[in-house]
Design an enzyme around this catalytic site. Sequence first.
Site, PDB file in Angstrom:
ATOM      1  N   ASP A 116       0.850  -1.185   0.000  1.00  0.00           N
ATOM      2  CA  ASP A 116       0.000   0.000   0.000  1.00  0.00           C
ATOM      3  C   ASP A 116       0.891   1.244   0.000  1.00  0.00           C
ATOM      4  OD1 ASP A 116      -2.289   1.572   0.071  1.00  0.00           O
ATOM      5  OD2 ASP A 116      -3.240   0.428   1.668  1.00  0.00           O
ATOM      6  N   GLU A 150      -9.797   7.142   4.593  1.00  0.00           N
ATOM      7  CA  GLU A 150      -8.931   6.506   5.579  1.00  0.00           C
ATOM      8  C   GLU A 150      -8.336   7.494   6.579  1.00  0.00           C
ATOM      9  OE1 GLU A 150      -5.461   4.826   3.414  1.00  0.00           O
ATOM     10  OE2 GLU A 150      -6.469   5.751   1.717  1.00  0.00           O
TER      11      GLU A 150
END
Length: 568
Positions: free
Chosen positions: A331, A531
Amino acid sequence: MQLKSMKPAFALGLSLVAVSCASGNQVQVASTEEAKAQGVINPEIWPELPATPLDPAIEARIDAIMAKMTLEQKVGQTMQADSASVTPEDVKKYRLGSVLSGGNSAPGPLPYADTASWLEMADKYWEASTDPEGVEVAIPVIWGIDAVHGHANLLGATIFPHNVGLGAARDPDLIERIMAATARELVVSGHDWTFAPTLAVPRNDNWGRGYEGFSEDPEIVVSYSDRIVEGLQGTYGEADFMAPGKILSAAKHYIGDGATDYGRDQGDASISEEELRDIHAVGYLPALKAQVQTVMVSFSSWQNVKMTGNKALITDVLKDRLNFNGFVVSDWNAHGQIPGCSNTDCPEAFNAGIDMFMAPDSWRGLYESTLAHAKSGRIPMERLDDAVRRILRVKLQYGLFDRGAPSSRQDAGDVSLLANSEHRALAREAVRKSLVLLKNNESLLPLDPGKTVLVVGDGADSIAKASGGWTLSWQGGAHTNDEFPNGQSILSGIQEAVGAAGGTVIFDEDGTGNHAADVVIAVYGEDAYAEFQGDRPHLDFAVDSFDTNLLAGYQAAGTPVVSVFLSG
């Protein structure tokens, strides 16, 4: 706690090896407390998936390509740069394997762009990567994006409910149709790859990314995961697999991102190995059986070991035990969180099993350090070759070498496919099925559309608020309705239905006016977030944007109230 999620694994025809096997042989497994203290993974107690036979023609082609690649090319293939931080010239010079566009990284001044702008950029990266100057073999770049509830960074594309809503729908057929529509719209803009599905099993509602998961029940995740992959990629073994109109899928975030303590984003999951396996891993099994081509590893940790550096879970479990033969991508700069690493230097992540670094703005420095580690032997050549082989396998299985420039592909640039009548009908069906009725006191619903309806609340006339995060931009929310040319607000839908029945709609966003009405519809809720900015210390609704005390006033005056609450 009593775990019930062994059932999905057995339903898939898998066998989990327990401490005492049916044969009577004893498997040596550390106790839960010992494993918890040491962060030990025991691959032998994890499910074992059968290996999918590799295509000899593809493997032979990989051999031929790799024989012509320089060490520098091999390292370049393991790098993924963000389009805001890499030029086509960079892609050619460093022979990068992939480009992504993050939530705010569209071409042009805005976080989203129109079809022509996306395609122009796609072609430039493609042409740069396939330029044969200076190399024996040129390898096309793959372009990824977070199309997590429709292709929501493309102007005019269809936006579907977030995963939490789709999970409430309990409809695997619906989810497959949504993913097929999303894939088709991704092809319009020239993208190859979406970072979906999210297979998290959110266990704490304080987690701001909880809405990216389908359910806290792993059985629902299991029922969806293969259907999502098949909608995006096609069905393995059938003619539509990787056919025109299909794109690459990424199962994420491996593993345990929904289990972090207190629901902290990128936090630590201090759960047992058994809970990690039986709750948080089972959703990956159908996706792997459906031949998902990529797996994205989580930012988070398990028992204080960052997943991006967890060799036992990436290599020993995912690649060896579950026989995953695609490639593993990290990620966004997650490798830099591993102790001893930085965003520009992390052989530990590569040696743990990461095949491609998502290094959006750090790629150049990471390329240089990874190349140096490959030359010195700190990254073994066998590990580098394995990563490159996996990346090439996915590119060849996808047919990337033969697809041509993005603008030349079937349906590329065809804006008539964006939010067409079929896709709009599908989105409306998904919205209907995703709604959750909490209560219906005195059978107030359904409403008579021929009455006078007062609509209040800041969510009524805001498509952005109703759509949530990852919509036109990373965090979403700050967009006007005219930025959704194919969209309709909740207010507009109410006005359409009521107007057709001869009723009247009064709109008063802040609800402070004195209006006579038969019923009030209040549309309010959380502002959009993505997020970590969505993490919350408690679950109380913050009433900054709408004063819910007004609703009691309507009720006291004898006017019934319907609350439509928008929430992640």
